[in-house]
Design a protein around this motif. Structure first.
Motif, short mmCIF file in Angstrom:
data_model
loop_
_atom_site.label_atom_id
_atom_site.label_comp_id
_atom_site.label_asym_id
_atom_site.label_seq_id
_atom_site.Cartn_x
_atom_site.Cartn_y
_atom_site.Cartn_z
N GLN A 20 0.82 -1.20 0.00
CA GLN A 20 0.00 0.00 0.00
C GLN A 20 0.87 1.27 0.00
O GLN A 20 0.61 2.21 -0.74
CB GLN A 20 -0.90 0.03 1.24
CG GLN A 20 -1.95 -1.06 1.28
CD GLN A 20 -1.46 -2.35 1.94
OE1 GLN A 20 -0.27 -2.68 1.85
NE2 GLN A 20 -2.35 -3.07 2.59
N ILE A 23 2.51 1.98 -3.35
CA ILE A 23 1.57 2.59 -4.30
C ILE A 23 1.41 4.08 -4.00
O ILE A 23 1.54 4.93 -4.88
CB ILE A 23 0.20 1.89 -4.22
CG1 ILE A 23 0.33 0.46 -4.71
CG2 ILE A 23 -0.84 2.66 -5.02
CD1 ILE A 23 -0.94 -0.36 -4.53
N LEU A 24 1.16 4.39 -2.74
CA LEU A 24 0.91 5.78 -2.37
C LEU A 24 2.14 6.66 -2.61
O LEU A 24 2.03 7.77 -3.12
CB LEU A 24 0.49 5.86 -0.90
CG LEU A 24 -0.87 5.21 -0.61
CD1 LEU A 24 -1.14 5.12 0.87
CD2 LEU A 24 -1.98 5.98 -1.32
N ALA A 44 -5.25 5.32 -5.88
CA ALA A 44 -4.62 4.11 -5.34
C ALA A 44 -5.53 2.90 -5.55
O ALA A 44 -5.07 1.79 -5.79
CB ALA A 44 -4.31 4.30 -3.86
#
Lengths: 174, 174
Positions: A20, A23-24, A44
């Motif tokens: 996560q 991605i961010l 996202a």
DNA sequence: GTTAGTGCAAACCTTTTGCAGCTCT
DNA sequence: AGAGCTGCAAAAGGTTTGCACTAAC
């Protein structure tokens, strides 16, 4: 190996690089716009449909307190949310057109001069600085003048007394 | 007769000077601190126990859109609320100590220089400008260094891994 | 295997809105 | 008299928190 990026900086501190967060981080570092939490979340979600809004907020908070991103509000044009950008760029001011919403960045040396004056004048140790300017861009100045004129006419004609400024409608969540 | 105050400016526009507004205007104009809506509400309630929080918000919104007050957030020290101040003073930057919360104001000429550069560089018409700076004031720099040292020691001693920054606790309403 | 990080649901704070009634001018 | 303002209740928007489960190291 630690790259010269936000990601690298986190690795050095022993922060876990979850899927996560990867991605961010990439979205924040590589997107040329000023993203708010909701927008970031939506983007996202395209790469990981399972990602949760809360994770976005927690990641932003972590990056902010770690000095890796700056928080803006762009004069609250468009609402009360916050916008984020990497600190990889040099310090700059944000110039927001209150009519069309365009955001310009100003990197000139008056900024450094201001910063130094403040440091020496107060003996202050600056960690964050933020200059935001609102007004009308060169393009909108003429359009704005026309709008004011039309407004004046419609007033003498007896129409509506005021026109609320163009604002992005509040977004309802899914 | 219209005085040279916010109040006078409103009279000229035909805005009604209700009892509630008079109270709020005086508090904003004459209080030397940076007030947020809640604080303003509490102070106003001492003079008029019947006054409603909504009226405070509506008055602030009106003053802001009329260009009579500026909205700050002081780097979100203390929370996400906004702070307000009259525009009767000359333009200035706000310097916030992230440790003790003290707010200084900087009036020096680098501000005007910055403003002019932006106007001429972009052909921009500035309506609002805001510079906020966060860091440590001269007094807190030494204290902060000591804290960091103590933190380091307690870490090798095996105690708590981190100390959240001193923040005003979120206020619960009546 | 640990412990930090995630997702979910529910809470929280700040601010806005709808509407009936009050009050400045 | 009548538009503008207020108070009340309720909602909205943006963000945070508690807790059980998951995954990075």
């Amino acid at each position: 190996m630690a790259q010269d990026t936000t990601e690298g900086s986190l690795k050095e501190r022993g922060v876990r690089l979850t899927r996560q967060r990867q991605i961010l981080l990439e979205l924040i570092d590589k997107t040329g716009e000023h993203l708010d939490a909701e927008r970031l979340f939506q983007m996202a979600k395209e790469r990981d449909p399972k990602i949760n809004r809360v994770t976005v907020y927690r990641t932003l908070k972590m990056l902010k307190s770690g000095g890796l991103v700056d928080e803006l509000d762009l004069m609250h044009y468009g609402g009360d949310q916050h916008y984020y950008e990497t600190r990889l760029k040099q310090e700059h001011a944000h110039i927001i057109c209150l009519r069309c919403g365009k955001v310009e960045e100003f990197f000139g040396e008056p900024l450094q001069r201001l910063r130094k004056q403040i440091e020496s004048h107060f003996g202050f140790q600056i960690l964050l600085a933020r200059t935001e300017v609102g007004g009308y861009c060169s393009h909108c100045q003429t359009l704005r003048a026309r709008e004011v004129e039309e407004l004046r006419e419609s007033l003498s004609g007896g129409a509506r007394p005021d026109k609320p400024p163009a604002r992005r409608p509040r977004t309802r969540r899914s």
